[in-house]
Write a protein that holds these residues in place. Structure first.
Motif, PDB file in Angstrom:
ATOM      1  N   LEU A 180      43.700  62.567  27.111  1.00 12.77           N
ATOM      2  CA  LEU A 180      44.015  61.361  27.192  1.00 12.77           C
ATOM      3  C   LEU A 180      43.212  60.590  28.113  1.00 12.77           C
ATOM      4  O   LEU A 180      42.469  61.380  29.074  1.00 12.77           O
ATOM      5  CB  LEU A 180      45.678  61.240  27.396  1.00 12.77           C
ATOM      6  CG  LEU A 180      46.473  61.760  25.991  1.00 12.77           C
ATOM      7  CD1 LEU A 180      47.733  61.865  26.414  1.00 12.77           C
ATOM      8  CD2 LEU A 180      46.041  60.793  24.889  1.00 12.77           C
ATOM      9  N   ASP A 181      43.525  59.302  28.413  1.00 15.89           N
ATOM     10  CA  ASP A 181      42.756  58.453  29.373  1.00 15.89           C
ATOM     11  C   ASP A 181      42.828  59.034  30.683  1.00 15.89           C
ATOM     12  O   ASP A 181      41.907  58.601  31.267  1.00 15.89           O
ATOM     13  CB  ASP A 181      43.051  57.007  29.064  1.00 15.89           C
ATOM     14  CG  ASP A 181      44.424  56.718  29.239  1.00 15.89           C
ATOM     15  OD1 ASP A 181      45.253  57.371  29.647  1.00 15.89           O
ATOM     16  OD2 ASP A 181      44.762  55.381  29.088  1.00 15.89           O
ATOM     17  N   ASP A 182      43.837  59.665  31.062  1.00 19.40           N
ATOM     18  CA  ASP A 182      43.779  59.964  32.602  1.00 19.40           C
ATOM     19  C   ASP A 182      43.215  61.392  32.632  1.00 19.40           C
ATOM     20  O   ASP A 182      43.406  62.100  33.717  1.00 19.40           O
ATOM     21  CB  ASP A 182      45.457  60.007  32.957  1.00 19.40           C
ATOM     22  CG  ASP A 182      46.134  60.772  32.085  1.00 19.40           C
ATOM     23  OD1 ASP A 182      45.774  61.576  31.100  1.00 19.40           O
ATOM     24  OD2 ASP A 182      47.542  60.967  32.348  1.00 19.40           O
ATOM     25  N   GLY A 183      42.573  61.867  31.866  1.00 21.59           N
ATOM     26  CA  GLY A 183      41.945  63.226  31.555  1.00 21.59           C
ATOM     27  C   GLY A 183      42.832  64.269  31.438  1.00 21.59           C
ATOM     28  O   GLY A 183      42.414  65.518  31.560  1.00 21.59           O
ATOM     29  N   ARG A 184      44.068  63.939  31.545  1.00 17.90           N
ATOM     30  CA  ARG A 184      45.033  65.058  30.814  1.00 17.90           C
ATOM     31  C   ARG A 184      44.980  65.460  29.405  1.00 17.90           C
ATOM     32  O   ARG A 184      44.957  64.510  28.533  1.00 17.90           O
ATOM     33  CB  ARG A 184      46.539  65.010  31.499  1.00 17.90           C
ATOM     34  CG  ARG A 184      46.329  65.096  33.137  1.00 17.90           C
ATOM     35  CD  ARG A 184      47.646  64.717  33.809  1.00 17.90           C
ATOM     36  NE  ARG A 184      48.657  65.252  33.046  1.00 17.90           N
ATOM     37  CZ  ARG A 184      50.051  64.724  32.973  1.00 17.90           C
ATOM     38  NH1 ARG A 184      50.257  63.774  33.567  1.00 17.90           N
ATOM     39  NH2 ARG A 184      50.941  65.329  32.476  1.00 17.90           N
ATOM     40  N   PRO A 185      45.347  66.718  28.963  1.00 19.87           N
ATOM     41  CA  PRO A 185      45.193  67.077  27.660  1.00 19.87           C
ATOM     42  C   PRO A 185      46.650  66.872  26.995  1.00 19.87           C
ATOM     43  O   PRO A 185      47.586  66.869  27.606  1.00 19.87           O
ATOM     44  CB  PRO A 185      44.772  68.643  27.551  1.00 19.87           C
ATOM     45  CG  PRO A 185      45.381  68.976  28.925  1.00 19.87           C
ATOM     46  CD  PRO A 185      45.128  67.839  29.944  1.00 19.87           C
TER      47      PRO A 185
END
Lengths: 504, 120
Positions: free
Chosen positions: A489-494
């Motif tokens: 996702l956009d915050d870099g978390r899966p």
């Protein structure tokens, strides 16, 4: 010639012969309307001649001979020895059907691209110059694009926090341009359904002739486009369903007449858009599937309660079971090939689903719901507890805000009224085994639609829509099959990707 | 420098096969054309050392293309590629200025031999 070289020539032959046969069919149709126009005869000759040359080069002797006979018959018309009357045109159509079947058989025998050829779209008909690109290069391009889309979402998120800085503005401007590039790259992978659907009518007519049935087939929606990866999965299930429709669905002309139907059975294959999906509906006006006979067999085998009836969905699950057969004895036509279970599992992997509706005496309809794209999908982000999940829009019908007092228990199942209908409720928390924080009071429901059924899926929050880059996940034993992949996702978390068509 | 050849055939299959045979023998493919009209245009633009020419093509057949190319360059070296049973057309093509012919399905050795002979 080496094996690799031969495989390459066979792939070219597959793509080109299919394009030419489709052109041949269109030419015969136009020629029938304009019988005095010699250009149509010349065009048909070129079609046959080119196929003959390719067939001879690959030592497909029988095919080459068959085309040669066609050329000879055509030459008699072109030289004025015979008139192109209705009977001649019928023969020409028959010849093109027979050639299609033989070409496909040769391609399959060579282990060539039975599905959409990677080198297809050779047809000049769609305007502009056409180039050929290896499928692998397209796949690599989309994979790289995936990384870029993820990076861009991160950039956009950071820029949003600082929207007035020049760097942030430049980043947002770049993100907008990337949107366009993403769209164009995904477009490159799209191919029209006609690449598959155009080949269906001759195969069906040929099947009907083999089985002594009279069948007319009507195909619509060929111009719609889907990702090539999906297109290539279509021939097997479609042919499987069509074989069954012709063999078991459509009755013999005598039976049909006795039932007050037209002697010729009718099969329609219609593709259309539905939200973020493509629906391919295959309908026959045959006798329908004998639900009672199948239910009786299931009861006898102890797989169905004596009092229970079979829904369309339950029927489909049985039809799809490995080794299932409705006919007392398998005919040569529908007894061969892979089972429905095998073709369906490949479709489920890309997020497609199949539904069935059958009415005794009236016929059967199968509906395939296909995602339009692979690799990057439009998806909804739903929150459950502290986790986020992405759900492809293929099966999302709508979002509903609901009041818990509206839901009722019906036969032990929680049902939610949605307009005129009652829809069973599924809780994502329960499905995912989520424990811990209590659910919020107001929980949005996602109305899912798949396999002809609808389900209201409760989540905690809806967090928006994303273009999700699908990444495969390692599948430990026991992992539910509706977890189809992961995305960043956009915050870099899966986040896990859920395709819930199979639980609907 | 490798000698440059223009391949004219309406089937990608055939063009690929001819290109494989020619490049395997050290020739360079100057370009490809899929109709008679394109063959004439590309001949003028590319000035290849040799042309392989199919007979049955859309938008001007191979024979008319031979006539047009010879009208532009009387020394053009054109090798006809014909299918079995087109002897009459091959004769017509040779009268129009084609220098030799090979018959489909291609024998690579036969194609190379004909090309070598024409290119001297």
């Amino acid at each position: 010639m080496s094996d690799a070289q031969r495989a390459r020539y066979v792939a070219l032959f597959a793509a080109e012969a299919r394009t030419l046969l489709a052109l041949g069919r269109r030419t015969v149709a136009t020629w029938q309307r304009e019988p005095d126009e010699p250009a149509h005869g010349a065009e048909l000759f070129r079609v046959l001649h080119t196929i003959k040359g390719m067939a001879a080069s690959l030592a497909f002797e029988e095919l080459a001979d068959q085309v040669h006979e066609g050329e000879t018959a055509l030459a008699r018309v072109r030289e004025g020895e015979r008139t192109a009357d209705a009977a001649w045109f019928a023969d020409a159509e028959h010849l093109l059907d027979a050639l299609t079947v033989r070409c496909e058989a040769e391609i399959v025998r060579e282990g060539g691209p039975a599905a959409a050829a990677s080198t297809a779209a050779l047809g000049a008909a769609r305007g502009g110059e056409v180039v050929r690109v290896e499928q692998g290069r397209l796949d690599a391009l989309v994979a790289d694009l995936g990384g870029l889309v993820t990076a861009r979402q991160e950039l956009e998120r950071r820029a949003a926090a600082d929207a007035i800085s020049p760097v942030a503005r430049a980043a947002l401007a770049m993100a907008r341009r990337l949107d366009v590039v993403q769209e164009r790259i995904l477009q490159v992978r799209m191919a029209p359904l006609s690449e598959i659907l155009e080949r269906i009518p001759p195969l069906v007519r040929d099947l009907a002739r083999q089985l002594g049935k009279e069948v007319t087939i009507d195909v619509q929606g060929e111009a719609l486009e889907v990702d090539r990866g999906i297109l290539s999965l279509l021939p097997d299930p479609l042919l499987h369903l069509l074989r069954n429709a012709v063999d078991h669905g459509i009755e013999s002309p005598e039976v049909r007449r006795a039932a007050g139907k037209r002697a010729a059975g009718r099969i329609t294959l219609v593709a259309r858009h539905d939200r973020d999906a493509i629906l391919v509906e295959l309908t026959d006006d045959g006798g329908g599937i004998d639900r009672e006979a199948i239910a009786a067999r299931e009861r006898a085998a102890g797989r169905l309660d004596a009092s229970a009836t079979l829904s369309d969905d339950g029927l489909l699950a049985i039809l799809a079971r490995p080794g299932f057969s409705t006919a007392a004895t398998l005919t040569d036509v529908s007894g061969r090939g892979v089972g429905l279970d095998a073709v369906l599992s490949r479709l489920h992997q890309v997020g497609a689903s199949l539904s069935l509706s059958t009415v005794p005496g009236r016929g059967t309809a199968f509906t395939l719901r296909l995602p339009m794209r692979l690799g990057i999908v439009r998806a909804l982000v739903a929150g459950v507890g502290g986790e986020r999940y992405v759900l492809p829009l293929t099966h999302v019908a709508e979002l509903i805000a609901w009041d818990p007092t509206e839901a009722h228990q019906v036969e032990g199942r929680l049902m939610l009224p949605v307009r005129e209908e009652r829809v069973p409720v599924l809780d994502l928390r329960r499905l995912l085994g989520h424990r811990g924080s209590p659910p919020p009071t107001h929980r949005p429901a996602i109305l899912l639609e798949a396999n002809g059924q609808r389900v209201a899926l409760l989540s905690d929050r809806i967090l928006g829509q994303v273009d999700a880059v699908v990444q495969p996940v390692d599948r430990p034993k026991g992992m539910p099959r509706w977890i189809t992949g992961a995305t960043v996702l956009d915050d870099g978390r899966p986040a896990l990707m859920l395709d819930l068509a199979s639980v609907v | 420098m490798a000698q440059r050849i223009l391949i004219c055939d309406d089937a990608i299959f055939m063009r690929t096969m001819i290109a494989d045979i020619l490049t395997g023998a050290g020739y360079e493919v100057a370009g490809e054309a899929e109709s008679g009209l394109q063959a004439v245009e590309r001949y003028k633009a590319l000035a290849p050392d040799l042309v392989t020419m199919d007979i049955v093509m859309p938008d001007m057949g191979g024979i008319d293309a031979v006539k047009a190319i010879i009208a532009h360059d009387p020394n053009a070296k054109i090798l006809m590629c014909s299918a079995m049973g087109q002897q009459q057309l091959v004769v017509e093509a040779v009268q129009a200025g084609a220098k030799d012919f090979v018959v489909k399905p291609f024998q690579p050795a036969r194609v190379i031999e004909a090309v070598q002979r024409l290119l001297g």
